[in-house]
Design a protein around this motif. Sequence first.
Motif, PDB file in Angstrom:
ATOM      1  N   GLN A  53      -3.923  -5.569  -6.314  1.00  0.00           N
ATOM      2  CA  GLN A  53      -3.411  -5.976  -5.008  1.00  0.00           C
ATOM      3  C   GLN A  53      -3.188  -4.725  -4.157  1.00  0.00           C
ATOM      4  OE1 GLN A  53       0.025  -8.199  -6.014  1.00  0.00           O
ATOM      5  NE2 GLN A  53      -1.179  -9.896  -6.861  1.00  0.00           N
ATOM      6  N   PRO A  54      -3.204  -4.892  -2.800  1.00  0.00           N
ATOM      7  CA  PRO A  54      -3.223  -3.716  -1.918  1.00  0.00           C
ATOM      8  C   PRO A  54      -2.312  -2.542  -2.309  1.00  0.00           C
ATOM      9  CG  PRO A  54      -3.433  -5.709  -0.651  1.00  0.00           C
ATOM     10  CD  PRO A  54      -3.341  -6.129  -2.088  1.00  0.00           C
ATOM     11  N   GLY A  55      -0.970  -2.684  -2.305  1.00  0.00           N
ATOM     12  CA  GLY A  55      -0.094  -1.535  -2.590  1.00  0.00           C
ATOM     13  C   GLY A  55      -0.361  -0.954  -3.962  1.00  0.00           C
ATOM     14  N   MET A  56      -0.445  -1.841  -4.950  1.00  0.00           N
ATOM     15  CA  MET A  56      -0.595  -1.405  -6.334  1.00  0.00           C
ATOM     16  C   MET A  56      -1.959  -0.768  -6.616  1.00  0.00           C
ATOM     17  SD  MET A  56       2.048  -1.692  -7.977  1.00  0.00           S
ATOM     18  CE  MET A  56       3.640  -2.188  -7.365  1.00  0.00           C
ATOM     19  N   ARG A  57      -2.950  -1.247  -5.884  1.00  0.00           N
ATOM     20  CA  ARG A  57      -4.283  -0.679  -6.038  1.00  0.00           C
ATOM     21  C   ARG A  57      -4.230   0.827  -5.765  1.00  0.00           C
ATOM     22  NH1 ARG A  57      -7.933  -4.471  -3.026  1.00  0.00           N
ATOM     23  NH2 ARG A  57      -7.142  -3.432  -1.183  1.00  0.00           N
ATOM     24  N   ARG A  58      -3.394   1.163  -4.792  1.00  0.00           N
ATOM     25  CA  ARG A  58      -3.242   2.568  -4.438  1.00  0.00           C
ATOM     26  C   ARG A  58      -2.609   3.346  -5.593  1.00  0.00           C
ATOM     27  NH1 ARG A  58      -0.074   4.305   0.604  1.00  0.00           N
ATOM     28  NH2 ARG A  58      -0.359   6.507   0.208  1.00  0.00           N
ATOM     29  N   LYS A 114       9.100  -0.444  -5.514  1.00  0.00           N
ATOM     30  CA  LYS A 114       9.236  -0.973  -4.145  1.00  0.00           C
ATOM     31  C   LYS A 114       8.429  -0.153  -3.143  1.00  0.00           C
ATOM     32  CE  LYS A 114      13.791  -2.993  -4.345  1.00  0.00           C
ATOM     33  NZ  LYS A 114      15.142  -2.434  -4.279  1.00  0.00           N
ATOM     34  N   LEU A 115       8.343   1.160  -3.388  1.00  0.00           N
ATOM     35  CA  LEU A 115       7.570   2.027  -2.480  1.00  0.00           C
ATOM     36  C   LEU A 115       6.158   1.499  -2.290  1.00  0.00           C
ATOM     37  CD1 LEU A 115       8.197   5.694  -3.731  1.00  0.00           C
ATOM     38  CD2 LEU A 115       9.089   4.613  -1.670  1.00  0.00           C
ATOM     39  N   TRP A 116       5.546   1.071  -3.403  1.00  0.00           N
ATOM     40  CA  TRP A 116       4.159   0.600  -3.334  1.00  0.00           C
ATOM     41  C   TRP A 116       4.077  -0.744  -2.655  1.00  0.00           C
ATOM     42  CZ3 TRP A 116       1.249   4.499  -4.321  1.00  0.00           C
ATOM     43  CH2 TRP A 116       1.587   5.414  -5.318  1.00  0.00           C
ATOM     44  N   ARG A 117       5.077  -1.596  -2.919  1.00  0.00           N
ATOM     45  CA  ARG A 117       5.022  -2.938  -2.321  1.00  0.00           C
ATOM     46  C   ARG A 117       5.109  -2.854  -0.811  1.00  0.00           C
ATOM     47  NH1 ARG A 117       4.561  -6.285  -6.353  1.00  0.00           N
ATOM     48  NH2 ARG A 117       5.591  -5.798  -8.321  1.00  0.00           N
ATOM     49  N   ARG A 118       5.833  -1.798  -0.336  1.00  0.00           N
ATOM     50  CA  ARG A 118       5.948  -1.610   1.118  1.00  0.00           C
ATOM     51  C   ARG A 118       4.658  -1.036   1.684  1.00  0.00           C
ATOM     52  NH1 ARG A 118      11.469  -0.040   0.430  1.00  0.00           N
ATOM     53  NH2 ARG A 118      10.945   2.149   0.260  1.00  0.00           N
ATOM     54  N   ALA A 119       3.907  -0.315   0.826  1.00  0.00           N
ATOM     55  CA  ALA A 119       2.754   0.451   1.347  1.00  0.00           C
ATOM     56  C   ALA A 119       1.678  -0.466   1.903  1.00  0.00           C
ATOM     57  CB  ALA A 119       2.179   1.324   0.244  1.00  0.00           C
TER      58      ALA A 119
END
Length: 453
Positions: free
Chosen positions: A246-251, A448-453
């Motif tokens: 998923q978008p944030g986590m992919r990063r 949470k940092l990634w979920r916001r990204a």
Amino acid sequence: MPSAQIPAPARTNWYPYLVSTVAAVSGLLFGFDIAVINGAIIFLRQQFGLSEVQTEIAAGSLLIGCVFGAAAAGWLSDRYGRRRILIFSALLFAASALGAALPRNLDEFVVARFIGGLAVGAASVLAPLYIAEVSPPQIRGRLVALNQMTIVTGILLAYLVNWSLSFAGPSGWRWMFAAAAVPAIAFFIALFFVPESPRWLVERGMESVALGVLSRVSGAARAREEIQEIKEAIAQESGTLAELFQPGMRRALAIGVALAILQQITGINTVLFYGSVIFKERVGGQTESAAIGANVFIGLVNFLATIVALWIIDRTGRRPLLMFSAGVMAVCQLALGAAFLIQPPPAMLVLSIMLALLGAFAVGLGPGVWVVLSEIFPTRVRGRAMSIATVSLWIACVALTMTFLSLAKAITISGAFWLYGFWCVVMYVIVWRFTPETKGKTLEEIEKLWRRA
Ligand code: BGC
């Protein structure tokens, strides 16, 4: 609670140090097992009359095992728990030490080392991950870096054991491998005295056991808050691998894999694995013992610089250390390549640059990459995600070590070091532009940092 407000414990609580030290014994076995082959291989070749290709198989069997061990460990530990799989890996470590000491032929040796590789690969995923999951945030970097401390101790011990047993006659090599059985058995026994990871326990619904563990780590009041935070974070996780895409986590995954690969292709293991060969064959006027002696020096600097990292990583943060390390390594690789343009290359110059390179790696990329990998993935898939990154690391390690000599032939040894220097610059940029600072934050805050990204 924002990270800045997490109070530091009033006095030192030794419990997380103790638990982390037990997990970090696997680092000792990791370091010993990857480095012991350097000295042993010379005798093994004589004993079994190995050809070039057979020698490569004998030397590479452990690393191939690492790839498979790292691949399986994450999934197994998400399912059966971190501690159980660590216990299993301790058994594999012991079996491999004895198996590699007693073989009657190359096949038996290769199987024994492959099994050892499974253990090294599994431990390389699980020790940092387990330590991160039991550590309070204020000292998590230091505790995960403890694992790197034991890795470099293992490497140094292997160099020393090899050197002392090299005088022990044609069977000395058997004792080189057998020596690892002692820490393997100690590791196995000690693991019965440490708890399961509290984050894994919460995820499996064993909250009261988790509360007990966290209370010993952070105190009863903070433990209750932490359980709440872990539960909230887990509630948002799907637990499937698809979550990682998923978008944030992919990063997070992309950064993890990039850091893992770059830790290897920036070239440190060419010096650690081929140090003596480089000195013997490329630097003028070197005897064998001088070349092996230079290696011990290299192991020592690696060891000392890691102590510095351990001390400062929770103060400076991960990003500054990683960037400093990659920057200095880039300069060293450039200089190393240049030194080999001089014919013959001055021994002291080459050794000094290698020591600086090692020091720069050990203070940053060495421990830092493992620390970041253990921190940036969500709890329910942390094991599997870390497996993916660690498998990439081992594949890159195999690729680097298997291509170094031919690369040096194809583009000259200077060209090879410059190529590694280029990857150091890429590492610098990836940390600078894309890697978040994780210092002092709880694992749940990092998520949470990634979920916001
Ligand atoms: C790396 C190993 C390396 C070791 C050297 C570790 O962080 O993953 O590949 O041999 O450091 O100290």
